[in-house]
Design a protein around this motif. Structure first.
Motif, PDB file in Angstrom:
ATOM      1  N   VAL A 125      41.690 -18.212 -35.936  1.00 51.92           N
ATOM      2  CA  VAL A 125      42.104 -19.611 -36.079  1.00 51.92           C
ATOM      3  C   VAL A 125      42.262 -19.934 -37.554  1.00 51.92           C
ATOM      4  N   SER A 127      42.606 -23.239 -40.088  1.00 50.90           N
ATOM      5  CA  SER A 127      42.589 -24.661 -40.400  1.00 50.90           C
ATOM      6  C   SER A 127      43.303 -24.820 -41.734  1.00 50.90           C
ATOM      7  N   PRO A 136      37.184 -27.016 -39.512  1.00 49.80           N
ATOM      8  CA  PRO A 136      36.872 -25.636 -39.117  1.00 49.80           C
ATOM      9  C   PRO A 136      35.496 -25.480 -38.473  1.00 49.80           C
ATOM     10  N   ALA A 140      34.580 -24.018 -34.838  1.00 50.52           N
ATOM     11  CA  ALA A 140      33.568 -22.975 -34.670  1.00 50.52           C
ATOM     12  C   ALA A 140      32.584 -23.345 -33.562  1.00 50.52           C
ATOM     13  N   ILE A 157      37.606 -17.664 -38.336  1.00 54.74           N
ATOM     14  CA  ILE A 157      38.217 -18.953 -38.679  1.00 54.74           C
ATOM     15  C   ILE A 157      38.447 -19.003 -40.184  1.00 54.74           C
ATOM     16  N   VAL A 213      33.251 -18.763 -40.485  1.00 51.77           N
ATOM     17  CA  VAL A 213      34.276 -19.456 -41.279  1.00 51.77           C
ATOM     18  C   VAL A 213      34.309 -18.919 -42.709  1.00 51.77           C
TER      19      VAL A 213
END
Length: 305
Positions: A125, A127, A136, A140, A157, A213
């Motif tokens: 993913v 952001s 983000p 998550a 992410i 992240v």
């Protein structure tokens, strides 16, 4: 433009008059658009002056013309300038209908396909304008809840933003405790930590979601983007509204090029791809899939009511 002037008086500052001249504003307007894609309309003259005025004072400069020369020569100062003019409003679980769409319509399908061997148990993913990190980390929490590592899922992410200032806040993952009201209670209990001692009155993202992240500075106006494609979901919300039509179209083209064939592009509530591209179609409010994708067809994914 180059004539030095005395800084605005405290009285004029309080009144919002930062004494930036029209020709100075035009120069900054062009530079900011070239650098970031952000177009400041003429009525933003006082706003620009207000956001840059403290920086002029910190550098001991007496005119916006003097500061303009500095940002032309110094890349670090250009980044500082863009930090100050960018808008960074964000919330946890902003645009809740999109998170509900993912939770009820998309993730169950991916689980089903993974169980049938039609897709790997991995999710990527992006952001694309992550601001101070609420977006983000919201992603998550949702993904970790629905696609747990204990079932073999791998989640990656990426959060990017043009502002180094907000990226540092996102990396710190620390917010005032009032932000807790934006997070669903089960997620709050599972993934957030309440501060104590010197951090009392704050909350911090727990290690489980922080580990998913990573953050990097990126300018959406500098293409091609230096990240590998194939993202399952790209969030690019409340960014296009600051670009003119040509810049919007260029950004959208690049984002779609980084989207997996079965992926989704999510925009902000005031944004649309109408008139910008023919390479994507709507599958829900502010939710788009690549045009050629049959993954989110009307038969397989009912329309939202």
């Amino acid at each position: 433009m180059d004539q030095p002037r005395r800084p605005a008086s405290p009285a004029s500052e309080a009144a919002g008059d930062y004494s930036i001249r029209k020709e100075e504003f035009r120069a900054f307007q062009d530079l900011i658009h070239r650098e970031s894609g952000i177009f400041l309309a003429d009525h933003k003259l006082a706003l620009l002056g207000g956001r840059l005025h403290a920086r002029l004072r910190a550098l001991g400069m007496t005119s916006y013309g003097e500061y303009f020369k500095a940002v032309q020569k110094d890349e670090a100062e250009r980044i500082e300038m863009l930090d100050r003019i960018s808008t960074n409003e964000t919330h946890f679980f902003r645009e809740p209908h999109q998170f509900e769409f993912l939770k009820t319509r998309v993730l169950p399908r991916w689980v089903e396909d993974a169980q049938a061997g039609r897709r790997p148990r991995s999710i990527r993913v992006w952001s694309a304008a992550c601001s101070t990190g609420e977006e983000p980390y919201s992603i998550a929490m949702l993904l970790l809840d629905q696609l747990p590592a204990s079932e073999g899922w791998s989640i990656e992410i990426l959060g990017t933003d043009i502002s180094t200032r907000v990226l540092q806040k996102a990396k710190d993952a620390l917010w005032r405790i009032e932000k807790a009201e934006e997070i669903p209670t089960p997620y709050l209990k599972a993934f957030m930590l309440e501060g104590t001692g010197p951090e009392k009155g704050k909350m911090k993202a727990g290690p489980e979601i922080r580990s998913l992240v990573s953050f990097s500075r990126m300018n959406l106006n500098s293409r091609p983007y230096p990240v590998p494609g194939g993202f399952d979901i790209i969030f690019c919300r409340n960014v296009l509204i600051y670009f003119n039509t040509a810049t919007k179209a260029g950004v959208v083209e690049e984002l779609l090029a980084h989207l997996a064939p079965s992926g989704l592009l999510l925009l902000g509530h005031a944004e649309s791809l109408h008139g910008l591209t023919e390479q994507a179609r709507s599958v829900g409010p502010t939710i788009y899939a690549p045009l050629q994708s049959t993954y989110f067809s009307g038969q397989r994914l009912p329309r939202l009511r």
